[in-house]
Design a protein around this motif. Structure first.
Motif, PDB file in Angstrom:
ATOM      1  N   GLU A  82       0.756  -1.265  -0.049  1.00 37.60           N
ATOM      2  CA  GLU A  82      -0.109   0.109   0.034  1.00 37.60           C
ATOM      3  C   GLU A  82       0.921   1.364  -0.040  1.00 37.60           C
ATOM      4  N   LEU A  83       2.078   1.188   0.641  1.00 35.97           N
ATOM      5  CA  LEU A  83       2.885   2.310   0.824  1.00 35.97           C
ATOM      6  C   LEU A  83       3.412   2.588  -0.601  1.00 35.97           C
ATOM      7  N   ARG A  84       3.817   1.557  -1.374  1.00 34.54           N
ATOM      8  CA  ARG A  84       4.439   1.831  -2.643  1.00 34.54           C
ATOM      9  C   ARG A  84       3.359   2.237  -3.591  1.00 34.54           C
ATOM     10  N   ASP A  85       2.084   1.741  -3.364  1.00 35.20           N
ATOM     11  CA  ASP A  85       1.069   2.237  -4.422  1.00 35.20           C
ATOM     12  C   ASP A  85       0.925   3.962  -4.183  1.00 35.20           C
ATOM     13  N   VAL A  86       1.048   4.333  -2.711  1.00 35.90           N
ATOM     14  CA  VAL A  86       0.648   5.583  -2.708  1.00 35.90           C
ATOM     15  C   VAL A  86       1.646   6.469  -3.338  1.00 35.90           C
ATOM     16  N   ILE A  87       2.947   5.968  -3.182  1.00 38.38           N
ATOM     17  CA  ILE A  87       4.490   6.459  -3.434  1.00 38.38           C
ATOM     18  C   ILE A  87       4.331   6.660  -5.120  1.00 38.38           C
ATOM     19  N   ALA A  88       3.822   5.565  -5.559  1.00 34.54           N
ATOM     20  CA  ALA A  88       3.794   5.603  -7.211  1.00 34.54           C
ATOM     21  C   ALA A  88       2.737   6.509  -7.907  1.00 34.54           C
ATOM     22  N   GLN A  89       1.617   6.657  -6.820  1.00 39.08           N
ATOM     23  CA  GLN A  89       0.835   7.632  -7.503  1.00 39.08           C
ATOM     24  C   GLN A  89       1.020   9.051  -7.224  1.00 39.08           C
ATOM     25  N   SER A  90       2.043   9.343  -6.568  1.00 37.63           N
ATOM     26  CA  SER A  90       2.320  10.822  -6.154  1.00 37.63           C
ATOM     27  C   SER A  90       2.653  11.554  -7.355  1.00 37.63           C
ATOM     28  N   GLY A  91       2.160  12.609  -7.518  1.00 42.65           N
ATOM     29  CA  GLY A  91       2.283  13.323  -8.683  1.00 42.65           C
ATOM     30  C   GLY A  91       4.108  14.014  -8.817  1.00 42.65           C
ATOM     31  N   ASP A  92       4.544  14.486  -9.999  1.00 43.58           N
ATOM     32  CA  ASP A  92       5.750  14.959  -9.773  1.00 43.58           C
ATOM     33  C   ASP A  92       5.839  16.363  -9.680  1.00 43.58           C
ATOM     34  N   LEU A  93       4.800  17.253 -10.077  1.00 40.72           N
ATOM     35  CA  LEU A  93       4.648  18.644  -9.550  1.00 40.72           C
ATOM     36  C   LEU A  93       4.156  18.881  -8.454  1.00 40.72           C
ATOM     37  N   ILE A  94       3.216  18.357  -7.702  1.00 36.76           N
ATOM     38  CA  ILE A  94       2.515  18.634  -6.563  1.00 36.76           C
ATOM     39  C   ILE A  94       2.954  17.515  -5.678  1.00 36.76           C
ATOM     40  N   VAL A  95       3.576  17.797  -4.608  1.00 38.28           N
ATOM     41  CA  VAL A  95       4.240  16.526  -3.764  1.00 38.28           C
ATOM     42  C   VAL A  95       3.287  16.553  -2.761  1.00 38.28           C
ATOM     43  N   PRO A  96       2.508  15.460  -2.448  1.00 41.04           N
ATOM     44  CA  PRO A  96       1.499  15.302  -1.543  1.00 41.04           C
ATOM     45  C   PRO A  96       2.028  15.013   0.002  1.00 41.04           C
ATOM     46  N   VAL A  97       1.300  15.298   0.877  1.00 39.02           N
ATOM     47  CA  VAL A  97       1.626  14.964   2.194  1.00 39.02           C
ATOM     48  C   VAL A  97       0.919  13.738   2.620  1.00 39.02           C
ATOM     49  N   VAL A  98       1.913  12.864   2.965  1.00 40.30           N
ATOM     50  CA  VAL A  98       1.419  11.784   3.435  1.00 40.30           C
ATOM     51  C   VAL A  98       1.575  11.459   5.095  1.00 40.30           C
ATOM     52  N   LEU A 125       6.478  13.373   4.278  1.00 42.43           N
ATOM     53  CA  LEU A 125       6.065  12.677   5.314  1.00 42.43           C
ATOM     54  C   LEU A 125       5.740  13.300   6.612  1.00 42.43           C
ATOM     55  N   ILE A 126       4.455  13.130   7.023  1.00 41.35           N
ATOM     56  CA  ILE A 126       4.347  13.761   8.514  1.00 41.35           C
ATOM     57  C   ILE A 126       3.692  12.122   9.088  1.00 41.35           C
ATOM     58  N   GLY A 127       4.830  11.928  10.232  1.00 45.61           N
ATOM     59  CA  GLY A 127       4.536  10.489  11.113  1.00 45.61           C
ATOM     60  C   GLY A 127       3.842  11.024  12.357  1.00 45.61           C
ATOM     61  N   ALA A 128       3.010  10.411  13.220  1.00 44.02           N
ATOM     62  CA  ALA A 128       2.677  10.535  14.513  1.00 44.02           C
ATOM     63  C   ALA A 128       3.012   9.603  15.369  1.00 44.02           C
ATOM     64  N   THR A 129       3.619   9.774  16.405  1.00 47.45           N
ATOM     65  CA  THR A 129       3.800   8.626  17.329  1.00 47.45           C
ATOM     66  C   THR A 129       3.550   8.871  18.622  1.00 47.45           C
ATOM     67  N   THR A 130       3.265   8.209  19.532  1.00 46.53           N
ATOM     68  CA  THR A 130       3.109   8.143  21.071  1.00 46.53           C
ATOM     69  C   THR A 130       4.333   7.917  21.771  1.00 46.53           C
ATOM     70  N   GLU A 131       5.393   7.298  21.016  1.00 50.05           N
ATOM     71  CA  GLU A 131       6.470   6.529  21.558  1.00 50.05           C
ATOM     72  C   GLU A 131       7.972   7.687  21.165  1.00 50.05           C
ATOM     73  N   ASN A 132       8.786   7.427  21.806  1.00 43.07           N
ATOM     74  CA  ASN A 132      10.222   8.436  21.655  1.00 43.07           C
ATOM     75  C   ASN A 132      10.605   7.819  20.284  1.00 43.07           C
ATOM     76  N   PRO A 133      10.773   8.737  19.226  1.00 41.96           N
ATOM     77  CA  PRO A 133      10.987   8.460  18.023  1.00 41.96           C
ATOM     78  C   PRO A 133      12.568   8.059  17.913  1.00 41.96           C
ATOM     79  N   SER A 134      13.350   8.481  19.027  1.00 42.79           N
ATOM     80  CA  SER A 134      14.628   7.857  18.948  1.00 42.79           C
ATOM     81  C   SER A 134      14.813   6.364  18.926  1.00 42.79           C
ATOM     82  N   PHE A 135      13.931   5.716  19.709  1.00 46.16           N
ATOM     83  CA  PHE A 135      13.759   4.353  19.765  1.00 46.16           C
ATOM     84  C   PHE A 135      13.012   3.725  18.727  1.00 46.16           C
ATOM     85  N   GLU A 136      11.909   4.417  18.320  1.00 45.89           N
ATOM     86  CA  GLU A 136      11.085   3.503  17.374  1.00 45.89           C
ATOM     87  C   GLU A 136      11.001   3.767  15.904  1.00 45.89           C
ATOM     88  N   VAL A 137      11.580   4.841  15.445  1.00 40.87           N
ATOM     89  CA  VAL A 137      11.792   5.264  14.163  1.00 40.87           C
ATOM     90  C   VAL A 137      13.159   5.080  13.709  1.00 40.87           C
TER      91      VAL A 137
END
Length: 424
Positions: A82-98, A125-137
């Protein structure tokens, strides 16, 4: 679906950044996000903060403010394909916020799938996390994102949020609500805007329309106790279940440990949280009675991060049973606590001269390290000498538990002391 069937947090979701309540450190005048919007630039971002503070809303409004399309995904039900599908469908001119909610639940391969697209600018990319990203990302992904911490809403902000909902929402208006006491509402919500609004909506649904309805602490407690979900991974039940789980491990009951773990997993608890708690228990409750417990718990923690649910349930179960059936000892846990308490009281005491490092001739001339006895030069690599400050000689912080491994280590130490005394 009628408006009243849509959850209240969705019905009163802010329509632009001016309606956001809270996060003034990011949204105030001259704050980070205001500057981004003025420049029309939005980098890839990780939002780190507790539940219900506006991570999803803020991501959507930022995309709107810079006139970009917004694609919302959840790590719970989005795979690599699903991630690769979203990335493949993203346009070249207007970069989407995922936007990816709970990005900490993505395993390494899922996070890696985002890496190239973020690096090449195909998506923001905007990612949301409740955990410390230093450990989880993933560190590679983290290095390509700006991390911003979102704060729990203050009591004043929650009151403002609730009052605005009463004024704006048609269903709440029909109930003619008046909040007389806020204490219980604030206590049950704990800084979580979503939880506060859902509770207000629930209370309103118990009232009759077209009459004055007063919300008091007693009303809130009655409704909340009857209706709040049986498992809330950010609330009191969360702590009760993990407490029962750890106490079952400590009490050497593998059946109970598995049961409480299953309750947490069924309730949607983050498996990494469970693995982290077992890592602590392996040292606190088992310690040197079985050092392999810490090694297994550490490998469990890493494996759970890499694999994710549902397969990681097997690894979690294996580790829980091993810890529950292991020998137990809290001797090192008690010892480090005593050592910290003693260190706080005696931080002024100097290090004995013979234990000090002597990198210069001047220090050596002052006696630094001069009388140090190198244990490897003596039989059994042991020699008696002073290691504590003068004022703390004879202080005992560590007492071994009466288990085979710790007793054997204690006997070895005693034998060495006896041999040293005989030589003297």
């Amino acid at each position: 679906m009628s408006d009243s069937q849509i959850p209240l947090p969705e019905r009163v979701r802010p329509r632009d950044l001016s309606e956001m309540i809270g996060q003034t450190h990011l949204l105030g005048e001259d704050a980070a996000f205001r500057q981004m919007i003025d420049q029309g630039h939005l980098p890839s971002i990780i939002f780190w903060g507790p539940p219900g503070v506006g991570k999803t809303t803020l991501a959507s409004l930022l995309a709107q403010a810079v006139d970009r399309s917004f694609i919302s995904l959840s790590a719970l039900n989005t795979g690599v394909k699903e991630l690769r599908d979203v990335i493949a469908q993203s346009g070249d001119l207007i970069v989407p916020v995922v936007f990816i909610d709970e990005i900490h639940r993505f395993n390494k391969s899922q996070q890696d799938a985002l890496l190239s697209a973020v690096e090449k600018g195909k998506i923001t990319l905007i990612g949301a996390t409740t955990e410390n990203p230093s450990f989880e990302v993933n560190s590679a992904l983290l290095s390509r994102c700006q991390v911003y911490t979102l704060k729990a809403l203050s009591e004043q902000e929650l009151q403002q949020l609730l009052q605005r909902a009463i004024q704006q929402d048609e269903f709440l208006q029909s109930r003619h609500l008046q909040i007389e006491e806020y204490e219980a509402l604030l206590q049950f919500s704990g800084g979580d805007a979503r939880k506060a609004l859902n509770l207000l909506d629930l209370i309103a649904s118990t009232f009759e329309p077209d009459q004055e309805n007063i919300i008091t602490n007693a009303v809130v407690v009655k409704v909340a106790q009857q209706n709040i979900a049986r498992y809330d991974k950010s609330g009191e039940q969360h702590y009760d279940l993990v407490s029962a789980f750890i106490k079952s491990i400590r009490g050497s009951d593998p059946d109970a440990a598995l049961y409480w773990m299953a309750r947490m997993l069924q309730g949607g608890e983050d498996p990494v949280f469970i693995a982290r708690r077992m890592l602590i228990a392996a040292s606190e409750d088992i310690g040197n009675s079985n050092p392999n417990a810490l090694l297994l718990a550490g490998e469990c923690f890493r494996s759970v991060q890499a694999i994710g649910m549902p397969e990681c349930r097997i690894i979690l179960g294996q580790c829980a049973v091993y810890l529950a059936t292991s020998a137990k000892s809290n001797s090192t846990y008690l010892a480090i606590n005593q050592a910290l308490a003693l260190a706080e009281k005696t931080a002024h005491l100097p290090v004995p001269l013979h234990l000090r490092n002597a990198p210069t001739k001047l220090m050596k001339s002052q006696g630094y390290g001069v009388e140090y006895l190198y244990p490897h030069d003596y039989p059994e690599h042991f020699v008696k000498q002073q290691y504590m400050p003068d004022e703390l000689q004879g202080t005992k912080l560590y007492s071994s538990a009466r288990n085979k491994r710790e007793v054997e280590a204690e006997r070895l130490q005693q034998r060495r002391w006896q041999q040293e005394q005989q030589q003297q």
